[in-house]
Write a protein that holds these residues in place. Structure first.
Motif, PDB file in Angstrom:
ATOM      1  N   HIS A 198       9.028   9.991   2.144  1.00  0.00           N
ATOM      2  CA  HIS A 198       7.699   9.730   1.615  1.00  0.00           C
ATOM      3  C   HIS A 198       7.292   8.270   1.696  1.00  0.00           C
ATOM      4  O   HIS A 198       6.209   7.899   1.288  1.00  0.00           O
TER       5      HIS A 198
ATOM      6  N   LYS B  66       0.832  -1.200   0.000  1.00  0.00           N
ATOM      7  CA  LYS B  66       0.000   0.000   0.000  1.00  0.00           C
ATOM      8  C   LYS B  66       0.867   1.252   0.000  1.00  0.00           C
ATOM      9  O   LYS B  66       0.627   2.201  -0.746  1.00  0.00           O
ATOM     10  N   SER B  67       1.881   1.208   0.838  1.00  0.00           N
ATOM     11  CA  SER B  67       2.779   2.347   0.941  1.00  0.00           C
ATOM     12  C   SER B  67       3.542   2.576  -0.362  1.00  0.00           C
ATOM     13  O   SER B  67       3.639   3.699  -0.865  1.00  0.00           O
TER      14      SER B  67
ATOM     15  N   ASP C 131       1.037   3.914  -2.959  1.00  0.00           N
ATOM     16  CA  ASP C 131       0.652   5.307  -2.714  1.00  0.00           C
ATOM     17  C   ASP C 131       1.650   6.268  -3.328  1.00  0.00           C
ATOM     18  O   ASP C 131       1.300   7.158  -4.094  1.00  0.00           O
TER      19      ASP C 131
ATOM     20  N   SER D 232      -2.237   1.431  -8.366  1.00  0.00           N
ATOM     21  CA  SER D 232      -3.099   0.623  -7.506  1.00  0.00           C
ATOM     22  C   SER D 232      -2.308  -0.487  -6.825  1.00  0.00           C
ATOM     23  O   SER D 232      -1.421  -1.082  -7.442  1.00  0.00           O
ATOM     24  N   PRO D 233      -2.618  -0.733  -5.552  1.00  0.00           N
ATOM     25  CA  PRO D 233      -1.882  -1.744  -4.788  1.00  0.00           C
ATOM     26  C   PRO D 233      -1.955  -3.129  -5.418  1.00  0.00           C
ATOM     27  O   PRO D 233      -0.947  -3.839  -5.440  1.00  0.00           O
TER      28      PRO D 233
ATOM     29  N   LYS E  27       1.626   6.343  -6.985  1.00  0.00           N
ATOM     30  CA  LYS E  27       0.335   6.622  -7.618  1.00  0.00           C
ATOM     31  C   LYS E  27      -0.116   5.476  -8.531  1.00  0.00           C
ATOM     32  O   LYS E  27      -0.453   5.684  -9.704  1.00  0.00           O
TER      33      LYS E  27
END
Ligand code: SF4
Ligand code: SF4
Lengths: 146, 146
Positions: free
Chosen positions: A140, A29-30, A33, A38-39, A36
DNA sequence: CTAATTATAGACTTACAATATCTATAATAT
DNA sequence: ATATTATAGATATTGTAAGTCTATAATTAG
């Protein structure tokens, strides 16, 4: 001619995995993110890196991905081929025997060009770029709490 | 990563055009036959070579295509870029300001690799391969009667 | 001049791979 | 037991390459 987005994602993911403290995991997920994407899709890309033996996945709470191979030993070419396969630039497509195919000059030139490219991609490792990466890139990405 | 079929057709067509007697034309039908591709499609590919200034087309009876540039001056890269354009291997796709984008190390490595490839494709010309091409290849292509 | 030949251009179709989503399942930690 | 995380398979979407079709223009032979 362009490399695929998947390759782009894979390279970035490897760099992120290389800059975090050794042993820690990052969840998909990280990684998704910050890029940009999709997981679930990124997960498929990362699975290829698992199969190639560069990273390991850990299921469950605080799981994710972590490097299991020294990033000094992982070249750009390694990552690219894990995603794109090894199909070469050029392949004679004519099955008919127009002519003697041994020492096809067109194919030779193309393959040599590919080799030059691969040489350079072999000289550069994930560790090499990770250590030069700007510090604010690291802020980030979030490792598992643990 | 592979070059397109169109590029393959273009390279072969250029070699064929280079090995025939200077000034003679070859019709698209002949070029298409020997490469096992449809004439209308090959025509589109060849039109790109016309636009690039390498060949000239002659309409009408006994027309076709002929070189108008010295094949010693036409490199592999020239032909490839006439068909594929100049998009490079890698481009940063992230618009958000994750980090300072100046001197992106990933992009640097990829662009350098591309440059190595292009160097080699620039050192090799159509004339270079044409003169080494097997004689029986030539017998399969037919110039306009004239 | 006429008819055959040849390339060009645009609209269109087809095929295919990249990209992406959805959902069910398995493994793990708390 | 529950929440969390990755995996895998099926499916959908998108985009580009590849190819077709047809009408038009240019040229040459007769
Ligand atoms: S010139 Fe090379 S690529 Fe082309 S048909 Fe011959 S062997 Fe194949
Ligand atoms: S590392 Fe390079 S390619 Fe990736 S987001 Fe930063 S500037 Fe773009």
């Amino acid at each position: 001619m362009k490399f695929s987005k998947a390759t782009n994602y894979a390279l970035h993911s490897m760099v992120f995995l290389a800059v975090i403290p050794s042993g820690k995991t990052i969840g998909v997920k990280s990684l998704a993110d910050v890029q940009k994407v999709s997981p679930t899709y990124l997960s498929k890309v990362l699975t290829n890196l698992v199969k190639a033996g560069f990273v390991e996945s850990v299921t469950g709470v605080n799981g994710g991905y972590k490097l299991i191979k020294d990033p000094k030993e992982i070249t750009f070419l390694d990552v690219i081929q894990a995603i794109e396969g090894k199909a070469s630039f050029f392949q004679c497509g004519l099955e008919n025997n127009i002519h003697d195919r041994r020492n096809c000059m067109i194919e030779n030139v193309m393959n040599e060009a590919e080799q030059k490219m691969e040489e350079h991609l072999t000289l550069n490792t994930i560790a090499g770029v990770a250590e030069k990466v700007n510090a604010d890139m690291i802020t980030h990405i979030h490792t598992a709490a643990n």
